[in-house]
Write a protein that holds these residues in place. Structure first.
Motif, PDB file in Angstrom:
ATOM      1  N   ALA A 227     -16.931 -34.897  88.750  1.00  0.00           N
ATOM      2  CA  ALA A 227     -16.175 -35.673  89.735  1.00  0.00           C
ATOM      3  C   ALA A 227     -16.949 -35.784  91.042  1.00  0.00           C
ATOM      4  CB  ALA A 227     -14.814 -35.026  89.980  1.00  0.00           C
ATOM      5  N   TYR A 228     -17.509 -34.678  91.494  1.00  0.00           N
ATOM      6  CA  TYR A 228     -18.341 -34.724  92.695  1.00  0.00           C
ATOM      7  C   TYR A 228     -19.511 -35.678  92.513  1.00  0.00           C
ATOM      8  CZ  TYR A 228     -16.421 -31.140  95.825  1.00  0.00           C
ATOM      9  OH  TYR A 228     -15.648 -30.449  96.721  1.00  0.00           O
ATOM     10  N   MET A 229     -20.187 -35.582  91.366  1.00  0.00           N
ATOM     11  CA  MET A 229     -21.361 -36.423  91.144  1.00  0.00           C
ATOM     12  C   MET A 229     -20.980 -37.900  91.042  1.00  0.00           C
ATOM     13  SD  MET A 229     -23.870 -34.419  91.402  1.00  0.00           S
ATOM     14  CE  MET A 229     -25.078 -35.695  91.083  1.00  0.00           C
ATOM     15  N   ALA A 230     -19.811 -38.187  90.491  1.00  0.00           N
ATOM     16  CA  ALA A 230     -19.346 -39.575  90.428  1.00  0.00           C
ATOM     17  C   ALA A 230     -19.125 -40.131  91.831  1.00  0.00           C
ATOM     18  CB  ALA A 230     -18.057 -39.662  89.612  1.00  0.00           C
ATOM     19  N   LEU A 231     -18.535 -39.313  92.699  1.00  0.00           N
ATOM     20  CA  LEU A 231     -18.306 -39.739  94.082  1.00  0.00           C
ATOM     21  C   LEU A 231     -19.631 -39.899  94.828  1.00  0.00           C
ATOM     22  CD1 LEU A 231     -16.211 -40.415  96.228  1.00  0.00           C
ATOM     23  CD2 LEU A 231     -16.069 -37.962  96.762  1.00  0.00           C
ATOM     24  N   ILE A 232     -20.560 -39.000  94.579  1.00  0.00           N
ATOM     25  CA  ILE A 232     -21.885 -39.093  95.198  1.00  0.00           C
ATOM     26  C   ILE A 232     -22.591 -40.369  94.760  1.00  0.00           C
ATOM     27  CG2 ILE A 232     -24.205 -38.074  95.133  1.00  0.00           C
ATOM     28  CD1 ILE A 232     -22.735 -35.304  95.132  1.00  0.00           C
ATOM     29  N   ARG A 233     -22.545 -40.654  93.472  1.00  0.00           N
ATOM     30  CA  ARG A 233     -23.181 -41.881  92.966  1.00  0.00           C
ATOM     31  C   ARG A 233     -22.542 -43.122  93.576  1.00  0.00           C
ATOM     32  NH1 ARG A 233     -22.824 -39.046  88.109  1.00  0.00           N
ATOM     33  NH2 ARG A 233     -21.127 -40.354  87.362  1.00  0.00           N
ATOM     34  N   PHE A 234     -21.229 -43.069  93.757  1.00  0.00           N
ATOM     35  CA  PHE A 234     -20.527 -44.207  94.361  1.00  0.00           C
ATOM     36  C   PHE A 234     -21.038 -44.448  95.769  1.00  0.00           C
ATOM     37  CE2 PHE A 234     -17.137 -45.659  97.188  1.00  0.00           C
ATOM     38  CZ  PHE A 234     -16.839 -46.887  96.617  1.00  0.00           C
ATOM     39  N   GLU A 244     -22.502 -39.769 101.346  1.00  0.00           N
ATOM     40  CA  GLU A 244     -23.191 -39.217 100.184  1.00  0.00           C
ATOM     41  C   GLU A 244     -23.700 -37.808 100.472  1.00  0.00           C
ATOM     42  OE1 GLU A 244     -27.202 -39.967  97.469  1.00  0.00           O
ATOM     43  OE2 GLU A 244     -26.650 -41.421  99.035  1.00  0.00           O
ATOM     44  N   VAL A 245     -24.393 -37.654 101.583  1.00  0.00           N
ATOM     45  CA  VAL A 245     -24.956 -36.347 101.944  1.00  0.00           C
ATOM     46  C   VAL A 245     -23.851 -35.337 102.205  1.00  0.00           C
ATOM     47  CG1 VAL A 245     -26.329 -35.098 103.645  1.00  0.00           C
ATOM     48  CG2 VAL A 245     -27.098 -37.349 102.828  1.00  0.00           C
ATOM     49  N   GLU A 246     -22.801 -35.756 102.895  1.00  0.00           N
ATOM     50  CA  GLU A 246     -21.689 -34.855 103.181  1.00  0.00           C
ATOM     51  C   GLU A 246     -21.029 -34.367 101.892  1.00  0.00           C
ATOM     52  OE1 GLU A 246     -17.319 -34.863 105.423  1.00  0.00           O
ATOM     53  OE2 GLU A 246     -18.757 -36.474 105.824  1.00  0.00           O
ATOM     54  N   THR A 247     -20.864 -35.284 100.918  1.00  0.00           N
ATOM     55  CA  THR A 247     -20.249 -34.902  99.645  1.00  0.00           C
ATOM     56  C   THR A 247     -21.139 -33.937  98.872  1.00  0.00           C
ATOM     57  OG1 THR A 247     -19.172 -37.072  99.556  1.00  0.00           O
ATOM     58  CG2 THR A 247     -19.208 -35.786  97.525  1.00  0.00           C
ATOM     59  N   TYR A 248     -22.443 -34.192  98.881  1.00  0.00           N
ATOM     60  CA  TYR A 248     -23.386 -33.263  98.259  1.00  0.00           C
ATOM     61  C   TYR A 248     -23.226 -31.857  98.853  1.00  0.00           C
ATOM     62  CZ  TYR A 248     -26.873 -35.226  95.031  1.00  0.00           C
ATOM     63  OH  TYR A 248     -27.526 -35.698  93.927  1.00  0.00           O
ATOM     64  N   LYS A 249     -23.209 -31.783 100.174  1.00  0.00           N
ATOM     65  CA  LYS A 249     -23.122 -30.485 100.836  1.00  0.00           C
ATOM     66  C   LYS A 249     -21.794 -29.800 100.548  1.00  0.00           C
ATOM     67  CE  LYS A 249     -26.396 -31.234 104.602  1.00  0.00           C
ATOM     68  NZ  LYS A 249     -26.614 -31.240 106.065  1.00  0.00           N
ATOM     69  N   ASN A 250     -20.710 -30.568 100.518  1.00  0.00           N
ATOM     70  CA  ASN A 250     -19.404 -29.991 100.186  1.00  0.00           C
ATOM     71  C   ASN A 250     -19.415 -29.398  98.776  1.00  0.00           C
ATOM     72  OD1 ASN A 250     -18.354 -30.714 102.676  1.00  0.00           O
ATOM     73  ND2 ASN A 250     -17.421 -32.610 101.925  1.00  0.00           N
ATOM     74  N   MET A 251     -20.039 -30.124  97.857  1.00  0.00           N
ATOM     75  CA  MET A 251     -20.119 -29.659  96.473  1.00  0.00           C
ATOM     76  C   MET A 251     -20.900 -28.353  96.383  1.00  0.00           C
ATOM     77  SD  MET A 251     -21.849 -31.569  93.172  1.00  0.00           S
ATOM     78  CE  MET A 251     -23.505 -31.421  93.877  1.00  0.00           C
ATOM     79  N   ILE A 252     -22.056 -28.322  97.020  1.00  0.00           N
ATOM     80  CA  ILE A 252     -22.895 -27.129  96.957  1.00  0.00           C
ATOM     81  C   ILE A 252     -22.215 -25.947  97.639  1.00  0.00           C
ATOM     82  CG2 ILE A 252     -25.069 -26.141  97.784  1.00  0.00           C
ATOM     83  CD1 ILE A 252     -26.328 -28.907  97.254  1.00  0.00           C
ATOM     84  N   ASP A 253     -21.578 -26.178  98.782  1.00  0.00           N
ATOM     85  CA  ASP A 253     -20.862 -25.106  99.485  1.00  0.00           C
ATOM     86  C   ASP A 253     -19.742 -24.528  98.628  1.00  0.00           C
ATOM     87  OD1 ASP A 253     -22.481 -25.407 101.684  1.00  0.00           O
ATOM     88  OD2 ASP A 253     -21.042 -26.607 102.829  1.00  0.00           O
ATOM     89  N   LEU A 254     -19.119 -25.373  97.810  1.00  0.00           N
ATOM     90  CA  LEU A 254     -18.045 -24.911  96.939  1.00  0.00           C
ATOM     91  C   LEU A 254     -18.587 -24.153  95.737  1.00  0.00           C
ATOM     92  CD1 LEU A 254     -15.041 -24.892  96.041  1.00  0.00           C
ATOM     93  CD2 LEU A 254     -15.496 -27.089  94.910  1.00  0.00           C
ATOM     94  N   PHE A 255     -19.648 -24.676  95.124  1.00  0.00           N
ATOM     95  CA  PHE A 255     -20.124 -24.140  93.855  1.00  0.00           C
ATOM     96  C   PHE A 255     -20.966 -22.870  93.989  1.00  0.00           C
ATOM     97  CE2 PHE A 255     -19.957 -28.470  91.482  1.00  0.00           C
ATOM     98  CZ  PHE A 255     -18.589 -28.329  91.380  1.00  0.00           C
ATOM     99  N   LEU A 256     -21.789 -22.784  95.015  1.00  0.00           N
ATOM    100  CA  LEU A 256     -22.742 -21.678  95.082  1.00  0.00           C
ATOM    101  C   LEU A 256     -22.085 -20.298  95.063  1.00  0.00           C
ATOM    102  CD1 LEU A 256     -25.743 -22.652  97.391  1.00  0.00           C
ATOM    103  CD2 LEU A 256     -25.666 -22.374  94.913  1.00  0.00           C
ATOM    104  N   PRO A 257     -21.051 -20.057  95.874  1.00  0.00           N
ATOM    105  CA  PRO A 257     -20.474 -18.711  95.881  1.00  0.00           C
ATOM    106  C   PRO A 257     -19.415 -18.478  94.801  1.00  0.00           C
ATOM    107  CG  PRO A 257     -19.425 -20.035  97.572  1.00  0.00           C
ATOM    108  CD  PRO A 257     -20.460 -20.917  96.931  1.00  0.00           C
ATOM    109  N   SER A 258     -19.149 -19.475  93.984  1.00  0.00           N
ATOM    110  CA  SER A 258     -18.026 -19.369  93.048  1.00  0.00           C
ATOM    111  C   SER A 258     -18.515 -19.248  91.609  1.00  0.00           C
ATOM    112  CB  SER A 258     -17.125 -20.597  93.170  1.00  0.00           C
ATOM    113  OG  SER A 258     -17.734 -21.718  92.559  1.00  0.00           O
ATOM    114  N   PHE A 269     -27.512 -28.472  90.110  1.00  0.00           N
ATOM    115  CA  PHE A 269     -26.924 -29.146  91.262  1.00  0.00           C
ATOM    116  C   PHE A 269     -27.799 -29.004  92.501  1.00  0.00           C
ATOM    117  CE2 PHE A 269     -22.888 -28.791  88.819  1.00  0.00           C
ATOM    118  CZ  PHE A 269     -22.569 -30.136  88.818  1.00  0.00           C
ATOM    119  N   LEU A 270     -28.368 -27.815  92.703  1.00  0.00           N
ATOM    120  CA  LEU A 270     -29.264 -27.603  93.835  1.00  0.00           C
ATOM    121  C   LEU A 270     -30.478 -28.519  93.737  1.00  0.00           C
ATOM    122  CD1 LEU A 270     -29.182 -23.706  94.013  1.00  0.00           C
ATOM    123  CD2 LEU A 270     -28.451 -25.256  95.839  1.00  0.00           C
ATOM    124  N   ASN A 271     -31.011 -28.613  92.537  1.00  0.00           N
ATOM    125  CA  ASN A 271     -32.192 -29.452  92.342  1.00  0.00           C
ATOM    126  C   ASN A 271     -31.881 -30.927  92.548  1.00  0.00           C
ATOM    127  OD1 ASN A 271     -35.009 -29.518  91.656  1.00  0.00           O
ATOM    128  ND2 ASN A 271     -34.390 -30.558  89.781  1.00  0.00           N
TER     129      ASN A 271
END
Length: 360
Positions: A227-234, A244-258, A269-271
């Motif tokens: 879902a995040y990647m679909a929004l980023i692609r959009f 786009e950049v803000e959504t990428y950062k939100n995704m990474i901030d959510l996923f990394l510690p979880s 995702f980081l790559n």
């Protein structure tokens, strides 16, 4: 092409290998195979030499002796470059391809029996082959049952996945509406998939609110990364770089510690973020840190490191090059070449870096 697909195929990012393939590809063209009117199954493998999962499929899965024996007996296999060959590109588009590797199975008349999107290991692929041979749990067999009135949970589940792989919006919408209408009967994961499908569909009408709502409501969903990647692609398609950049950062901030996604997925995702920043030439210092972290994750896994690492190294090298750290970029790309010496792409990257150093 690599850059575009890298964003859209992040879930399919897997390894390359330095093994050799003995798979018995046919030398015939697609039209020549259709003209045969053969009783054998036509197997189309849409690939790119620059994509790790495609290499891994050929040298690991297709090299399996059981797969080769099955192929010699039942298949006419065609290898089609979906990126750099005009014939392959046209056929990829004809079959509504959106990701590689794309594996399509046809009967002798050219009618589609089934397809697979993404990598499968030898055991899973052998099961797929036997299902196609026996017309069991294929798109064709499931769709036939559906048209005959079967509306069971198991059938709707299987057919909806295959319909999405075929990019069949009409059938997918019909099936997922059944899921939503019969919510109490379906497993929560199937229901979430239906919700995600319609949320994603909203993007086609330039409506981001459904996908944002899905992201906020389904924090533990298997589809959250997609879902995040679909929004980023959009946002990328609309050239809305800020969002786009803000959504990428939100995704990474959510996923990394979880623990929402496995650690290997975090590396992907980081790559993806790091590569995209290199394309945009934004946040390069942060992109380099994320790229280095991505490589450290893969190194820590201790499994198939040599096969997963070159593409990650390429990202790091590209960022260094964009930062005008050409000698460092050359050092890193040379490491990728040592790990995957047959890749023409990495050689081209090295030449690009060298030429920029010379001022060409």
């Amino acid at each position: 092409m690599k850059k575009i697909f890298f964003i859209s195929l992040i879930i399919i990012l897997f390894s390359c290998s330095d093994k050799k393939s003995n798979y018995p590809w046919s030398s015939l063209t697609f039209d020549e195979v259709l003209a045969l009117k053969s009783d054998k199954i036509i197997f189309l493998d849409f690939y790119s030499d620059n994509w790790g999962a495609c290499k891994r499929l050929e040298v690991e899965t297709l090299n399996d002796t059981r797969i080769i024996e099955f192929t010699n007996q039942y298949l006419i296999p065609l290898k089609l470059d979906a990126w750099y060959d005009s014939t392959g590109q046209k056929l990829f588009e004809k079959f509504n391809g959106y990701a590689i590797p794309l594996l399509v199975f046809l009967d002798g008349e050219g009618e589609e029996l089934d397809r697979v999107v993404g990598y499968q290991d030898a055991d899973d692929f052998l099961l797929t082959l036997n299902n196609v041979l026996n017309n069991q749990d294929t798109f064709m067999s499931l769709y036939k049952q559906y048209n005959e009135g079967n509306r069971s949970i198991a059938l709707i589940d299987k057919l909806s996945k295959k319909s999405e792989d075929r990019q069949d919006d009409i059938l997918s919408s019909e099936l997922y509406n059944i899921v939503l209408d019969r919510k109490s009967e379906f497993d929560i994961k199937i229901y979430e998939r239906a919700e995600y499908y319609f949320a994603k569909k909203g993007l086609k009408n330039d409506d981001t609110s459904p996908i944002k709502l899905f992201i906020s409501e389904y924090k533990d969903s298997d589809n959250l990364g997609s879902a995040y990647m679909a929004l980023i692609r959009f946002y990328a398609s609309k050239k809305d770089t800020l969002q786009e950049v803000e959504t990428y950062k939100n995704m990474i901030d959510l996923f990394l510690p979880s623990d929402i996604i496995p650690i290997s997925g975090k590396s992907s995702f980081l790559n993806s973020y790091a590569w995209r920043m290199s394309e945009l030439e934004l946040n390069l210092d942060d992109a380099l840190l994320k790229s280095i972290y991505s490589i450290k994750i893969v190194d820590s896994l201790g499994v198939d490191v040599a096969s997963r690492k070159p593409m990650l190294l390429d990202t790091k090298a590209e960022i260094l090059w964009k930062m005008n750290k050409i000698d460092e970029a050359l050092t890193v790309i040379n490491e990728a070449i040592e790990m995957d010496p047959e890749s023409q792409y990495y050689q081209e990257q090295k030449t690009k870096f060298q030429n920029s150093k010379k001022g060409n």
